[in-house]
Design a protein around this motif. Structure first.
Motif, PDB file in Angstrom:
ATOM      1  N   GLU A  98     128.644  44.544  75.830  1.00  0.00           N
ATOM      2  CA  GLU A  98     127.747  45.499  74.962  1.00  0.00           C
ATOM      3  C   GLU A  98     127.422  44.839  73.683  1.00  0.00           C
ATOM      4  OE1 GLU A  98     130.231  49.094  74.719  1.00  0.00           O
ATOM      5  OE2 GLU A  98     130.139  49.526  76.773  1.00  0.00           O
ATOM      6  N   ASP A  99     128.219  43.841  73.118  1.00  0.00           N
ATOM      7  CA  ASP A  99     128.061  43.570  71.808  1.00  0.00           C
ATOM      8  C   ASP A  99     127.382  42.158  72.002  1.00  0.00           C
ATOM      9  OD1 ASP A  99     129.168  45.351  70.333  1.00  0.00           O
ATOM     10  OD2 ASP A  99     131.086  44.600  70.274  1.00  0.00           O
ATOM     11  N   ASP A 100     127.007  41.682  73.081  1.00  0.00           N
ATOM     12  CA  ASP A 100     126.256  40.406  73.307  1.00  0.00           C
ATOM     13  C   ASP A 100     125.128  40.230  72.443  1.00  0.00           C
ATOM     14  OD1 ASP A 100     128.121  39.693  75.289  1.00  0.00           O
ATOM     15  OD2 ASP A 100     126.767  39.882  76.942  1.00  0.00           O
ATOM     16  N   SER A 101     124.804  38.920  72.194  1.00  0.00           N
ATOM     17  CA  SER A 101     123.537  38.653  71.663  1.00  0.00           C
ATOM     18  C   SER A 101     122.529  39.068  72.607  1.00  0.00           C
ATOM     19  CB  SER A 101     123.446  37.040  71.493  1.00  0.00           C
ATOM     20  OG  SER A 101     124.195  36.479  70.366  1.00  0.00           O
ATOM     21  N   HIS A 102     121.571  39.650  71.921  1.00  0.00           N
ATOM     22  CA  HIS A 102     120.092  40.225  73.004  1.00  0.00           C
ATOM     23  C   HIS A 102     120.711  41.643  73.638  1.00  0.00           C
ATOM     24  CE1 HIS A 102     118.099  36.433  72.520  1.00  0.00           C
ATOM     25  NE2 HIS A 102     119.175  35.984  72.741  1.00  0.00           N
ATOM     26  N   ALA A 103     121.964  41.989  73.842  1.00  0.00           N
ATOM     27  CA  ALA A 103     122.193  43.270  74.626  1.00  0.00           C
ATOM     28  C   ALA A 103     121.640  44.420  73.563  1.00  0.00           C
ATOM     29  CB  ALA A 103     123.478  43.325  74.956  1.00  0.00           C
ATOM     30  N   SER A 104     121.924  44.281  72.455  1.00  0.00           N
ATOM     31  CA  SER A 104     121.663  45.219  71.597  1.00  0.00           C
ATOM     32  C   SER A 104     120.247  45.044  70.690  1.00  0.00           C
ATOM     33  CB  SER A 104     122.757  45.403  70.301  1.00  0.00           C
ATOM     34  OG  SER A 104     122.672  44.173  69.867  1.00  0.00           O
ATOM     35  N   GLY A 105     119.513  43.816  71.066  1.00  0.00           N
ATOM     36  CA  GLY A 105     118.108  43.580  70.618  1.00  0.00           C
ATOM     37  C   GLY A 105     118.744  42.947  69.176  1.00  0.00           C
ATOM     38  N   LEU A 106     119.830  42.275  68.919  1.00  0.00           N
ATOM     39  CA  LEU A 106     120.082  41.673  67.932  1.00  0.00           C
ATOM     40  C   LEU A 106     121.074  40.399  68.343  1.00  0.00           C
ATOM     41  CD1 LEU A 106     121.353  44.256  65.326  1.00  0.00           C
ATOM     42  CD2 LEU A 106     119.431  43.242  65.284  1.00  0.00           C
ATOM     43  N   LEU A 107     121.094  39.427  67.533  1.00  0.00           N
ATOM     44  CA  LEU A 107     122.163  38.441  68.133  1.00  0.00           C
ATOM     45  C   LEU A 107     123.501  38.832  67.278  1.00  0.00           C
ATOM     46  CD1 LEU A 107     119.865  34.978  66.262  1.00  0.00           C
ATOM     47  CD2 LEU A 107     120.427  36.203  68.852  1.00  0.00           C
ATOM     48  N   GLU A 108     124.396  38.357  68.042  1.00  0.00           N
ATOM     49  CA  GLU A 108     125.687  38.587  67.879  1.00  0.00           C
ATOM     50  C   GLU A 108     126.523  38.159  66.418  1.00  0.00           C
ATOM     51  OE1 GLU A 108     129.651  39.018  70.621  1.00  0.00           O
ATOM     52  OE2 GLU A 108     128.341  37.834  71.433  1.00  0.00           O
ATOM     53  N   TYR A 109     127.253  39.094  66.004  1.00  0.00           N
ATOM     54  CA  TYR A 109     127.970  38.755  64.678  1.00  0.00           C
ATOM     55  C   TYR A 109     128.800  37.696  64.650  1.00  0.00           C
ATOM     56  CZ  TYR A 109     131.181  41.523  66.884  1.00  0.00           C
ATOM     57  OH  TYR A 109     132.273  42.185  67.824  1.00  0.00           O
ATOM     58  N   PRO A 110     129.422  36.859  63.600  1.00  0.00           N
ATOM     59  CA  PRO A 110     130.218  35.766  63.716  1.00  0.00           C
ATOM     60  C   PRO A 110     131.603  36.202  64.322  1.00  0.00           C
ATOM     61  CG  PRO A 110     129.354  36.036  61.499  1.00  0.00           C
ATOM     62  CD  PRO A 110     128.852  37.186  62.172  1.00  0.00           C
ATOM     63  N   HIS A 111     132.463  35.328  65.032  1.00  0.00           N
ATOM     64  CA  HIS A 111     133.732  35.617  65.301  1.00  0.00           C
ATOM     65  C   HIS A 111     134.604  34.511  64.714  1.00  0.00           C
ATOM     66  CE1 HIS A 111     132.261  38.253  68.677  1.00  0.00           C
ATOM     67  NE2 HIS A 111     131.114  37.229  69.007  1.00  0.00           N
ATOM     68  N   TYR A 112     135.741  35.121  64.583  1.00  0.00           N
ATOM     69  CA  TYR A 112     136.830  34.088  64.080  1.00  0.00           C
ATOM     70  C   TYR A 112     138.121  34.524  64.798  1.00  0.00           C
ATOM     71  CZ  TYR A 112     134.021  33.228  59.922  1.00  0.00           C
ATOM     72  OH  TYR A 112     132.905  32.797  58.994  1.00  0.00           O
ATOM     73  N   THR A 113     138.941  33.597  64.933  1.00  0.00           N
ATOM     74  CA  THR A 113     140.357  33.655  65.437  1.00  0.00           C
ATOM     75  C   THR A 113     141.562  33.314  64.556  1.00  0.00           C
ATOM     76  OG1 THR A 113     141.839  33.786  67.428  1.00  0.00           O
ATOM     77  CG2 THR A 113     140.185  31.860  67.214  1.00  0.00           C
ATOM     78  N   ARG A 114     142.786  32.989  64.874  1.00  0.00           N
ATOM     79  CA  ARG A 114     143.754  32.335  64.255  1.00  0.00           C
ATOM     80  C   ARG A 114     143.314  31.037  64.286  1.00  0.00           C
ATOM     81  NH1 ARG A 114     146.950  36.940  65.527  1.00  0.00           N
ATOM     82  NH2 ARG A 114     146.622  36.401  67.615  1.00  0.00           N
TER      83      ARG A 114
END
Ligand code: ADE
Length: 251
Positions: free
Chosen positions: A166-182
């Motif tokens: 659902e949050d994929d780049s393009h699925a919502s018509g927007l590129l995806e937000y940045p991700h971070y992990t530990r």
């Protein structure tokens, strides 16, 4: 969902289909991929699948008879599903096209080699033509894998996370937000404080704004074809105002 792929090189698709997410999807019965070698339906001594073009010129053309027979033998005289040629002449395959095709229970994908298809294949066998982009590959095998992969991950249960697509780049018509992990700090580069705050409303808002900002900077044409909420419009306006201010200061 069932995929029937018609190709001269079925062995090139198997390794990718037999790995990771697609393999698991097949094992769980969520996708069912059948590979058909077009050469098996060429009955002359050399199993010929191509021939020189009428009218002369370079390159070889994919013959119609083996491909028609392969499809008719496998799917019947009237295939019950879309028959899609992979070709640089097709409509461009996008996330929207993926969402449209995943509604079918079955699709047939025809991967060509050689210079092109005999036009009668295009006119009397195919129901659709897809291109994966404006460049030319040596054949339609990678494009077929790309279509299968993009559709498979839209099928419920294929991705571990049910909201995965659902949050994929393009699925919502927007590129995806940045991700971070530990870890929270790596080589002095810190994860944005908001993501460590535990404030879900704030995180949600930050992600929406980042997605908008990225899309504006990297793919502004995507925003033109999407309707914006009042908040999104306000946020974009504030970025543009800031950019104008920065430019004025530079001058
Ligand atoms: N076959 C060769 N190039 C292709 C492309 N760009 N898309 C789909 N099929 C192809």
């Amino acid at each position: 969902m069932r995929f029937d792929v018609f190709t001269l090189l079925p062995e090139t698709l198997s390794p990718y289909l037999n790995a990771s997410i697609l393999q698991k999807a097949a094992a769980r019965g969520l996708i069912d991929v059948h590979l058909h070698n077009i050469r098996d339906y060429a009955h002359d001594r050399h199993h010929t699948t191509d021939d020189a073009p009428y009218g002369g010129g370079g390159g070889m053309v994919m013959k119609p008879e083996p491909l028609f027979e392969a499809l008719e033998t496998t799917l019947g005289a009237l295939p019950p599903c879309p028959v899609i040629l992979l070709t640089p002449q097709g409509r461009v395959f996008t996330q929207k096209v993926a969402a449209e095709l995943v509604a079918y229970e079955q699709i047939a994908l025809v991967s060509g080699r050689y210079e092109g298809f005999d036009e009668r294949i295009r006119q009397h066998l195919a129901t659709d033509e897809l291109s994966i982009g404006d460049y030319v590959l040596t054949g339609g095998e990678l494009p077929a894998l790309i279509v299968i992969d993009a559709l498979a991950r839209l099928i419920p249960g294929v991705l571990g996370d049910p909201t995965g697509a659902e949050d994929d780049s393009h699925a919502s018509g927007l590129l995806e937000y940045p991700h971070y992990t530990r870890p929270p700090e790596f080589r002095g580069w810190r994860v944005p404080d908001v993501l460590l705050s535990g404030d879900h409303a704030k995180i949600e808002r930050w992600r929406r704004e980042q997605a908008l900002w990225r899309t504006l900077k990297k793919r502004p044409e995507m925003l033109a074809s999407r309707s914006l909420t009042a908040h999104e419009r306000e946020f974009l306006q504030s970025i543009q105002d800031q950019d104008n201010q920065d430019n004025d200061e530079e001058e």
